[in-house]
Design a protein around this motif. Structure first.
Motif, short mmCIF file in Angstrom:
data_model
loop_
_atom_site.label_atom_id
_atom_site.label_comp_id
_atom_site.label_asym_id
_atom_site.label_seq_id
_atom_site.Cartn_x
_atom_site.Cartn_y
_atom_site.Cartn_z
N SER A 204 6.19 45.56 57.82
CA SER A 204 7.08 44.41 57.63
C SER A 204 8.40 44.61 58.36
N ILE A 205 8.93 43.51 58.85
CA ILE A 205 10.31 43.51 59.36
C ILE A 205 11.15 42.99 58.21
N PRO A 211 18.56 46.89 64.75
CA PRO A 211 17.81 46.62 65.98
C PRO A 211 16.82 47.72 66.35
N ASP A 212 17.22 48.99 66.19
CA ASP A 212 16.30 50.09 66.52
C ASP A 212 15.03 50.03 65.69
N LYS A 217 9.29 49.01 65.17
CA LYS A 217 8.16 48.43 64.45
C LYS A 217 7.32 47.53 65.35
N PHE A 218 7.98 46.77 66.23
CA PHE A 218 7.19 45.92 67.14
C PHE A 218 6.42 46.78 68.13
N LYS A 219 7.03 47.86 68.61
CA LYS A 219 6.30 48.76 69.53
C LYS A 219 5.04 49.29 68.89
N ARG A 220 5.14 49.58 67.59
CA ARG A 220 3.99 50.17 66.88
C ARG A 220 3.01 49.12 66.36
N ARG A 272 9.70 41.87 74.25
CA ARG A 272 10.32 40.54 74.23
C ARG A 272 10.33 39.96 72.81
N VAL A 273 9.23 40.15 72.10
CA VAL A 273 9.18 39.63 70.73
C VAL A 273 10.23 40.35 69.89
N GLY A 274 10.29 41.68 70.05
CA GLY A 274 11.28 42.48 69.31
C GLY A 274 12.70 42.00 69.60
N GLU A 275 12.99 41.79 70.89
CA GLU A 275 14.35 41.34 71.27
C GLU A 275 14.67 39.97 70.68
N ALA A 276 13.69 39.09 70.70
CA ALA A 276 13.93 37.75 70.16
C ALA A 276 14.27 37.83 68.66
#
Ligand code: TYM
Length: 330
Positions: A204-205, A211-212, A217-220, A272-276
């Motif tokens: 979960s986010i 931000p880190d 989490k998105f990378k994983r 990109r999803v993570g940054e958004a």
């Protein structure tokens, strides 16, 4: 103006699912409707809570409502436990709700298998309290995520049944479920929904993740071995979930996202999803921090809004008490 009611349980730290499925939509409704947004602490105790943590989560949730953009001068933001009419109407509605209906609720079935040591009566009659929340305010629309649809249908059935017996008493509410973000899935197990109570923190986010943590989490996040950004919930649940999250934030359609990432790898896409998400949450987190240091302001909101909610709720409650035959106070 039409009336909107919705709520969230302070049973943990809220997630991107709660935000995209509900809270984000709420902020778009405040100008057009009369809105009430509740912190449903009475629902939260259907599962064991540590008292100090519950208090803290509830206050944080209230501040997150405001930080996300709900104006507390325009919206009635309050704790369910501060308005006793919720409990009083819930009792009455319990008497117009069948065991069979409650047994069919998928949330009850899921929670009772997960909390097998504590299948209490409150967990079972949870939907009757939820119906009371909504019906107390003659609500027109209830903005929720897809998982609450069944509870809403039951609330409608209860309202219709009561109206049938006693004449027009309750407005029969309509669900308002967004086209995007209504069902955000776990990043680790994309066939089940993202949930506050997931034990795996990588699944979960949380709205307050830095931000880190969000990027990590998105990378994983679980994807597939196909290496093509394409929407297909059956065979590509992980990628489809990331696409939905991205679309809910940027407003893009699945086709647009597909062409944006054509020929690009999953690594780029996930970044990109993570940054958004980081950018979407940044102002909310900053505002939350400001609010945290303004105790007097938050306290005044809590007090004032509870009074408004009490006043509005009592009108419907008195009407219902009269209909079922309770004697007036003399
Ligand atoms: P709760 O606290 O579980 O969730 C709050 C809101 O977030 C939505 N939601 C999601 N949306 C998209 N994806 C997800 N993964 C996700 N997880 C949660 C939920 O649909 C909900 O809108 N029973 C309600 C609280 C409640 C209520 C009410 C709601 C009590 N009384 C009256 C509306 C009206 C609940 O447990 O929400």
């Amino acid at each position: 103006k039409k009336v909107i009611f919705s709520g969230m349980q302070p049973s943990g730290v809220i997630t991107l699912g709660n935000y995209l499925g509900a809270l984000k939509n709420w902020t778009n409704l405040q100008d057009e409707y009369n809105c009430l947004y509740c912190i449903v602490d009475m629902h939260a105790i259907t599962v064991r809570q540590d008292p100090a943590t519950l208090r803290k989560n509830a206050r944080n949730l209230l501040m997150q409502y405001i930080a996300a953009g709900l104006n507390p001068e325009k919206n009635v933001i309050y704790y369910q436990s501060h308005v006793s009419a919720h409990a009083e109407l819930a009792w009455i509605l319990n008497c117009y709700t069948y065991m069979g209906e409650l047994s069919r609720m998928t949330q009850f079935k899921e929670k009772s298998s997960k909390h097998g040591e504590n299948i209490n009566a409150g967990l079972f009659t949870y939907p009757a309290l939820m119906a009371a929340d909504i019906l107390l305010f003659q609500t027109d629309l209830v903005p929720v995520g897809a998982d609450q649809k069944q509870h809403l249908e039951l609330a409608r059935d209860i309202a219709t049944r009561f109206n049938g017996l006693y004449g027009d008493t309750f407005k029969v509410p309509e669900p308002y479920i967004g086209k995007v973000g209504a069902r955000v899935m776990s990043l680790q197990e994309p066939t089940s929904k993202m949930s506050k109570s997931d034990e795996d923190a990588n699944a979960s986010i949380y709205l307050m993740d830095d931000p880190d943590a969000i990027m990590r989490k998105f990378k994983r996040a679980v994807t597939d071995s196909d290496a093509c950004v394409r929407f297909d919930q059956e065979t590509k649940p992980g990628i489809s979930n990331l696409m939905s999250i991205y679309g809910a934030i940027t407003g893009q359609t699945m086709e647009q996202i597909q062409s944006e990432f054509e020929g690009k790898g999953y690594g780029d896409f996930k970044m990109r999803v993570g940054e958004a998400v980081v950018e979407e949450l940044r102002p909310l987190q900053a505002r939350f921090k400001e609010l945290s240091s303004d105790k007097t302001y938050i306290d005044s909101i809590i007090k004032k809004n509870a009074e408004t909610a009490n006043y509005l709720a009592t009108k419907t409650l008195r009407k219902v008490q009269k209909k079922v035959g309770f004697p007036p106070v003399v």
